[in-house]
Design a protein around this motif. Structure first.
Motif, PDB file in Angstrom:
ATOM      1  N   GLU A  87       0.816  -1.218   0.000  1.00  0.00           N
ATOM      2  CA  GLU A  87       0.000   0.000   0.000  1.00  0.00           C
ATOM      3  C   GLU A  87       0.849   1.268   0.000  1.00  0.00           C
ATOM      4  OE1 GLU A  87      -0.723  -2.379   2.740  1.00  0.00           O
ATOM      5  OE2 GLU A  87      -1.951  -3.390   1.231  1.00  0.00           O
ATOM      6  N   THR A  88       1.885   1.320   0.837  1.00  0.00           N
ATOM      7  CA  THR A  88       2.696   2.546   0.965  1.00  0.00           C
ATOM      8  C   THR A  88       3.975   2.502   0.143  1.00  0.00           C
ATOM      9  OG1 THR A  88       3.846   1.680   2.906  1.00  0.00           O
ATOM     10  CG2 THR A  88       1.833   2.984   3.298  1.00  0.00           C
ATOM     11  N   ASN A  89       4.370   1.330  -0.332  1.00  0.00           N
ATOM     12  CA  ASN A  89       5.612   1.123  -1.094  1.00  0.00           C
ATOM     13  C   ASN A  89       6.839   1.518  -0.258  1.00  0.00           C
ATOM     14  OD1 ASN A  89       6.621   0.043  -3.504  1.00  0.00           O
ATOM     15  ND2 ASN A  89       6.993   2.079  -4.340  1.00  0.00           N
ATOM     16  N   VAL A 118      15.821   0.461  -7.459  1.00  0.00           N
ATOM     17  CA  VAL A 118      14.534   0.773  -6.838  1.00  0.00           C
ATOM     18  C   VAL A 118      14.685   1.719  -5.655  1.00  0.00           C
ATOM     19  CG1 VAL A 118      13.338  -1.299  -7.615  1.00  0.00           C
ATOM     20  CG2 VAL A 118      14.599  -1.346  -5.466  1.00  0.00           C
ATOM     21  N   TYR A 119      15.921   1.884  -5.156  1.00  0.00           N
ATOM     22  CA  TYR A 119      16.143   2.836  -4.071  1.00  0.00           C
ATOM     23  C   TYR A 119      17.628   3.167  -3.996  1.00  0.00           C
ATOM     24  CZ  TYR A 119      16.511   5.081   0.437  1.00  0.00           C
ATOM     25  OH  TYR A 119      16.783   5.984   1.423  1.00  0.00           O
ATOM     26  N   LYS A 134      11.260   4.807   0.962  1.00  0.00           N
ATOM     27  CA  LYS A 134      10.203   4.773  -0.049  1.00  0.00           C
ATOM     28  C   LYS A 134      10.846   4.328  -1.350  1.00  0.00           C
ATOM     29  CE  LYS A 134       6.162   6.529  -1.763  1.00  0.00           C
ATOM     30  NZ  LYS A 134       5.113   5.568  -1.862  1.00  0.00           N
ATOM     31  N   LEU A 135      10.346   3.230  -1.922  1.00  0.00           N
ATOM     32  CA  LEU A 135      10.906   2.694  -3.156  1.00  0.00           C
ATOM     33  C   LEU A 135      10.493   3.552  -4.349  1.00  0.00           C
ATOM     34  CD1 LEU A 135      10.428  -1.140  -2.616  1.00  0.00           C
ATOM     35  CD2 LEU A 135      12.379   0.293  -2.025  1.00  0.00           C
ATOM     36  N   ALA A 136      11.355   3.621  -5.352  1.00  0.00           N
ATOM     37  CA  ALA A 136      11.110   4.425  -6.541  1.00  0.00           C
ATOM     38  C   ALA A 136      10.165   3.720  -7.518  1.00  0.00           C
ATOM     39  CB  ALA A 136      12.437   4.734  -7.235  1.00  0.00           C
ATOM     40  N   LYS A 137       9.926   2.439  -7.322  1.00  0.00           N
ATOM     41  CA  LYS A 137       9.097   1.668  -8.243  1.00  0.00           C
ATOM     42  C   LYS A 137       8.114   0.836  -7.442  1.00  0.00           C
ATOM     43  CE  LYS A 137       9.334  -1.863 -11.762  1.00  0.00           C
ATOM     44  NZ  LYS A 137      10.094  -2.750 -12.582  1.00  0.00           N
ATOM     45  N   TYR A 169      10.428  -8.565   0.226  1.00  0.00           N
ATOM     46  CA  TYR A 169       9.155  -9.310   0.362  1.00  0.00           C
ATOM     47  C   TYR A 169       8.030  -8.292   0.371  1.00  0.00           C
ATOM     48  CZ  TYR A 169      11.980 -13.352   1.664  1.00  0.00           C
ATOM     49  OH  TYR A 169      12.900 -14.386   1.660  1.00  0.00           O
ATOM     50  N   VAL A 170       7.314  -8.198  -0.719  1.00  0.00           N
ATOM     51  CA  VAL A 170       6.214  -7.253  -0.852  1.00  0.00           C
ATOM     52  C   VAL A 170       4.919  -7.927  -0.426  1.00  0.00           C
ATOM     53  CG1 VAL A 170       4.954  -5.710  -2.419  1.00  0.00           C
ATOM     54  CG2 VAL A 170       7.416  -6.122  -2.779  1.00  0.00           C
ATOM     55  N   SER A 171       4.208  -7.320   0.543  1.00  0.00           N
ATOM     56  CA  SER A 171       2.944  -7.893   0.982  1.00  0.00           C
ATOM     57  C   SER A 171       1.936  -6.805   1.250  1.00  0.00           C
ATOM     58  CB  SER A 171       3.128  -8.734   2.241  1.00  0.00           C
ATOM     59  OG  SER A 171       3.715  -7.985   3.267  1.00  0.00           O
TER      60      SER A 171
END
Length: 171
Positions: A87-89, A118-119, A134-137, A169-171
């Motif tokens: 949700e927030t990346n 990505v960062y 905060k990731l760029a992608k 790990y993206v969740s």
């Protein structure tokens, strides 16, 4: 003939006496040189050793040795398994540059697939930590393999760079 023998005996005695005197002079010179000589002075351009010195205590020595070690070694805490909120990346990266380090660091995360960044952080000085990024992608749910590149800087320039493998790990 008796006179001639007497003369030869006198000559032999003189020679023996002269030889004995030369031997005594040589022995006297040797002993006077050996026993009465000055100790050699070492000329090295260095001043004399200070007389009022104190020995370092074991505790002082260990403290001094540790500061020398800390300047030569570099330690950071860096998570290689990172949770990312879909949700927030925002990634929970928890990069800690220990206070014992003498250098600043910069951290970058590159996806292994496509080598896409990505960062990338700014400089993180010693005794500072970066907990979230905060990731760029936007990444899809699941796991993404990354290469974590950390670069070490002194006050003027980059001095070293290293990489480790990690997983987002993206969740």
């Amino acid at each position: 003939m008796v006179e001639q023998r007497a003369k030869e005996n006198k000559k032999k005695k003189r020679r023996l006496l002269i030889l004995l005197l030369l031997l005594l002079v040589a022995l006297g010179s040797f002993f006077s040189f050996y026993f009465f000589r000055e100790t050699p002075k070492v000329i090295s351009g260095l001043p004399d050793v200070e007389q009022n010195l104190e020995k370092m205590t074991d505790e002082e020595m260990l403290k001094f040795m540790q500061t020398k070690v800390d300047k030569d070694n570099f330690t950071i805490n860096l998570k290689h398994e990172i949770a990312v909120s879909k949700e927030t990346n925002v990634a929970q990266i928890a990069v800690k540059n220990k206070p014992t380090n003498a250098y600043s660091i910069q951290v970058a995360y590159l996806l292994k697939e496509g080598n896409e960044q990505v960062y990338k952080s700014g400089l993180i000085p010693a005794n500072r930590q970066l907990m979230e990024a905060k990731l760029a992608k936007d990444l899809s749910k699941g796991s993404h393999e990354v290469t974590i590149v950390y670069t070490i800087y002194d006050d003027e320039k980059e001095i070293n760079q290293s990489t480790i493998d990690g997983v987002l790990y993206v969740s």
